[in-house]
Design an enzyme around this catalytic site. Structure first.
Site, PDB file in Angstrom:
ATOM      1  N   TYR A  90       0.821  -1.214   0.000  1.00 44.31           N
ATOM      2  CA  TYR A  90       0.000   0.000   0.000  1.00 44.31           C
ATOM      3  C   TYR A  90       0.860   1.272   0.000  1.00 44.31           C
ATOM      4  CZ  TYR A  90      -3.573  -3.399   1.107  1.00 44.31           C
ATOM      5  OH  TYR A  90      -4.411  -4.495   1.060  1.00 44.31           O
ATOM      6  N   TYR A 463     -11.580  -1.142  -0.295  1.00 46.03           N
ATOM      7  CA  TYR A 463     -11.568  -0.709   1.120  1.00 46.03           C
ATOM      8  C   TYR A 463     -10.245  -0.048   1.475  1.00 46.03           C
ATOM      9  CZ  TYR A 463      -8.378  -4.038   3.474  1.00 46.03           C
ATOM     10  OH  TYR A 463      -7.254  -4.709   3.940  1.00 46.03           O
ATOM     11  N   ARG A 464      -9.251  -0.159   0.597  1.00 45.01           N
ATOM     12  CA  ARG A 464      -7.899   0.277   0.950  1.00 45.01           C
ATOM     13  C   ARG A 464      -7.094   0.195  -0.342  1.00 45.01           C
ATOM     14  NH1 ARG A 464      -4.595  -3.627   5.150  1.00 45.01           N
ATOM     15  NH2 ARG A 464      -2.897  -2.252   5.710  1.00 45.01           N
TER      16      ARG A 464
END
Lengths: 518, 109
Positions: A90, A463-464
Site C-alpha cells: 500500500y 476498502y484500501r
C-alpha cells in the site's frame, strides 16, 4: 545531495524547516541524507521515485509531534505521518505527495495496559511483536490480533483498517479513544478522553455528541499519537474447522453458508476463503513449477494442489472461548457443512495451558506469509486490489470469475481471498510481480486499472489501496458528483488551512495542493 | 489445522517471538533478536526466502553464516536487497547497526 522538493517549496525553505525540526528532536533524528531519503522509498512499488520523500523527522514524544506540526505550518512543509512504515503493498513508508517530509513515529513505543478491562493504550511505534512480547512478559491473560505479516504497527494497521484472524480481527472496530495532534498543532482526545482524566476513555467509544475515532482512520485530519484498543481475553479453548474445497465453483455455496453463520453469530471470527496460490507462493517459487510467461495453466495448478494437499479454495474457521460452547458450535457447523459437501472438516483442538502455535489464529505474530513476494524470483513486490462485496455467494462467484479472467488476460497468477464478515466480503487480491521483469512491470498499471474499472462497473469500491491509486479509488465513490470527496475536502481545508498534513491521502487534497490530484 | 497452515507452521515452528532476552546477551545479539530476528531467525520471512535461493549457506540463517562482513550487512540493511526493504535509521540507528553487523560478521570487515 539530490534535492527532492514538494511543489511550491524552495530548497532554502526546506532547509530552514529541517533545522527547526532538529531543534525539537535533535540533529540525529532529522534524516536528510540521500541514503536516509532512500530508506523511505516504497520497496515494493512499481515506480518508487514517484513517491520519494524530501527527508524524515523522527520524534520520540507526542509533544515533539505537536512542535513539528507547528513548524510545518510555519514553513508550509507537507508532512506524511507513518507509524512504522510497514504498510507493504500500500506504499510502505513512502508519501503520496513526492517531496513530503516523512513524520516517522516509529520511535514512539509506549504501552499502557489496563489488565482489569483488557485495553491497551499504545503509541504508533508499537509493533505487533512489541505488544505480544509485553503481554507474554507480564503474563497478561489476553491475546493480540495480528495480521498475516505482523512486522508493522498496531496503531498503523488499525488506522488503515487492517485485519487479523481472531474474533478481534476487525482492528479498526477495536479502537476506543485516541489522542490526536490536529493539523494546526493542537492536542485533542476523542470519545470519553475529551473529559480530562476520564477513567472511561478506552472503555466507551462515543463520548457525548459526534464520535470522531473513525474520522482519523484512513484520513489526513490529524496525527494519532495514542490509541486505545480492546484486547481479546485469552480463551479457554480454540477449535479449528478447516476445509479444502475441490472446485472453483464451491466458492458460491461456501460463501452463503459461512455468511449465514457470521450473521447469526455462530462464527464470530472472519474466515477467509483463499485460493491455492496463497500457500504455494509462501513455500515455493514459480520456477519450481513452470518456466513460461503467462498465467499458470490448469495442469500446473493441479500439480501444486496435489503437492500440498490443498483445495482450489481453503477455508479456516476458528471458535474461541469456553470449551463447551465451542464444542456445541463446532457440532452445528459440522452438520451444516455435511449437508453441502462430502469433503470432511478437519477439526483441531487447543486448550489453555498448551503452548501457542506460531500462527495468527492464536494471535501470535509472524512474518513468513510475506515470503509470497518472492514468488516470481527477482526483486519481488505486490500491490493489493480489495473490493468490498455483499456477503452473497452468487456475487462472490461472479466477482471471482471476472477477476480470474483479468489475471489470465494480463498473464498474471491469480491470488485471491474472500474474508467473510457479517454482511460483507472483503475480496483481497494480491498482484504479485517481479520488478526485474520489464515486460511484466509494464502490464501492472493497466491490469490494476482494469480491475478497479470492473469493480466500479458493479458498484463495488475498494476498502484500501496503494498510494499510486488513492485518487483512482476515491474517484469511484461518486454519489452526487463526489459529495463525499467534497465534504472531506471542506473538512480538510477547515482543519488544515495550510494543507501540511498528508496531502493526497485517500484522495483528500487540501486547497494548496488540489491541482496535484491525478 | 488446515493443510496450508500445517505446512506453513512446519517452517515457522521456531518462530515464536522472544519472551525476553537473557540479561547477559551481548548488545549485537539483543539488537539482532529484536530488530532482525522476526524475519531472520528460524521461521521468519527472510530465512524462508533465503533458504530457497541457490548458493545461500546455513539454510538462510544469518547467525550461522561464516561469509558475512560488516560492510555487506550495513549495505544490505540501508539499501535493501531482493525482497528485503530498506531499514531506516529511526528503526535501527547507526550505532545499533554497527553492533548487529559486528555480531553477524564476527569482526570481518
Amino acid at each position: 545531495m539530490k534535492p527532492v522538493l514538494p511543489p511550491g517549496l524552495s530548497a532554502a525553505q526546506l532547509d530552514r524547516a529541517l533545522k527547526a525540526f532538529a531543534k525539537v528532536v535533535g540533529d540525529e533524528w532529522v534524516l536528510s541524507t540521500d541514503l536516509d531519503r532512500d530508506t523511505y522509498l516504497d520497496h515494493f512499488a512499481v515506480n518508487a521515485d514517484a513517491h520519494a520523500a524530501a527527508a524524515a523527522v523522527a520524534p520520540l514524544t507526542a509533544e515533539q509531534v505537536r512542535e513539528i506540526v507547528l513548524i510545518a505550518n510555519e514553513y508550509k512543509v507537507p508532512l506524511w505521518p507513518i507509524s512504522r512504515g510497514k504498510n507493504f503493498g500500500y506504499g510502505g513508508a513512502a508519501p503520496r505527495l513526492k517531496g513530503s517530509v516523512v513524520l516517522d513515529l516509529s520511535r514512539m513505543k509506549k504501552i499502557e495496559f489496563d489488565a482489569e478491562n483488557g485495553t491497551a493504550l499504545v503509541e504508533p511505534g508499537v509493533g505487533f511483536y512489541d505488544l505480544y512480547d509485553y503481554i507474554q512478559q507480564n503474563k497478561l491473560p489476553f491475546w493480540t490480533s495480528v495480521p498475516g505479516n505482523s512486522w508493522g504497527s498496531v496503531v498503523g494497521n488499525a488506522l488503515d483498517r487492517g485485519v487479523g484472524y481472531t474474533t478481534y480481527g476487525d482492528h479498526t472496530s477495536k479502537i476506543c479513544g485516541m489522542e490526536v495532534v490536529l493539523p494546526t498543532g493542537e492536542f485533542m482526545r476523542t470519545g470519553m478522553g475529551a473529559m480530562s482524566g476520564a477513567p472511561t476513555w478506552n472503555l466507551y467509544r462515543y463520548g457525548f455528541g459526534p464520535a470522531w475515532d473513525q474520522m482519523f482512520v484512513q484520513s489526513n485530519f490529524g496525527v494519532v499519537t495514542k490509541m486505545g484498543l480492546w484486547l481479546m481475553p485469552a480463551p479457554e479453548s480454540m477449535i479449528g474447522l478447516d476445509i479444502e474445497m475441490e472446485n472453483a465453483d464451491d466458492l458460491g455455496w461456501a460463501v452463503d453458508l459461512i455468511a449465514g453463520m457470521r450473521r447469526d453469530g455462530l462464527l464470530q471470527q472472519a474466515p477467509s476463503l483463499g485460493s491455492w496460490l496463497r500457500g504455494a507462493a509462501v513455500l515455493t517459487t514459480r520456477k519450481e513449477w513452470y518456466d513460461k510467461p503467462g498465467a499458470l495453466p490448469d495442469d500446473v495448478i493441479a500439480a501444486i494442489r496435489k503437492k500440498f494437499g490443498i483445495g482450489w479454495w481453503s477455508a479456516n474457521m476458528r471458535l474461541y472461548g469456553y470449551e463447551e460452547v465451542n464444542e456445541a458450535a463446532a457440532k452445528v457447523i459440522s452438520r451444516a457443512f455435511a449437508k453441502r459437501t462430502r469433503q470432511p472438516l478437519k477439526i483441531s483442538h487447543w486448550r489453555a495451558g498448551q503452548p501457542l502455535e506460531p500462527n495468527p489464529f492464536q494471535g501470535v505474530p509472524v512474518t513468513f506469509p510475506l515470503q509470497n513476494a518472492a514468488w516470481h524470483g527477482g526483486r519481488g513486490g505486490h500491490i493489493g486490489y480489495s473490493p468490498v462485496l455483499p456477503a452473497n455467494g452468487a456475487a462472490a462467484l461472479e466477482q471471482f470469475k471476472r477477476t480470474y479472467d483479468r489475471y489470465r488476460e494480463f498473464g498474471m497468477d491469480y491470488h485471491g481471498s474472500f474474508a467473510m464478515s457479517e454482511r460483507h466480503i472483503t475480496n483481497v487480491n494480491q498482484v504479485l510481480f517481479n520488478k526485474d521483469d520489464k515486460d511484466m512491470m509494464g502490464r501492472v498499471d493497466k491490469f490494476f486499472r482494469a480491475l478497479v474499472g470492473d469493480a466500479k462497473e458493479k458498484r463495488y469500491g475498494e476498502y484500501r489501496t496503494h498510494i499510486d491509486y488513492m485518487d483512482l479509488v476515491a474517484s469511484t465513490y461518486d454519489f452526487n458528483n463526489h459529495a463525499l470527496r467534497r465534504a472531506n475536502e471542506t473538512i480538510k481545508d477547515a482543519l488544515d488551512p495550510n494543507g501540511i498534513l498528508a496531502p493526497g491521502k485517500s484522495g483528500i487534497w487540501p486547497r494548496r495542493y488540489r491541482s496535484e490530484r491525478t | 489445522m488446515s493443510a496450508r497452515w500445517k505446512v506453513l507452521s512446519l517452517i515457522a515452528v521456531l518462530a515464536l517471538p522472544l519472551p525476553g532476552l537473557a540479561a547477559d546477551a551481548v548488545k549485537g545479539e539483543s539488537y539482532f533478536a529484536v530488530t532482525c530476528g522476526r524475519c531472520h531467525r528460524a521461521g521468519g520471512m527472510g530465512t524462508g526466502i533465503l533458504s530457497r535461493r541457490p548458493g545461500i549457506p546455513a539454510q538462510g540463517l544469518l547467525e550461522q553464516r561464516e561469509d558475512l562482513t560488516v560492510t555487506f550487512i550495513e549495505a544490505v540493511v540501508r539499501n535493501g536487497s531482493g525482497n528485503m526493504p530498506r531499514i531506516t535509521r529511526a528503526e535501527v540507528s547507526n550505532p545499533q547497526l554497527a553492533e548487529i553487523a559486528d555480531y553477524l560478521a564476527r569482526g570481518k570487515k
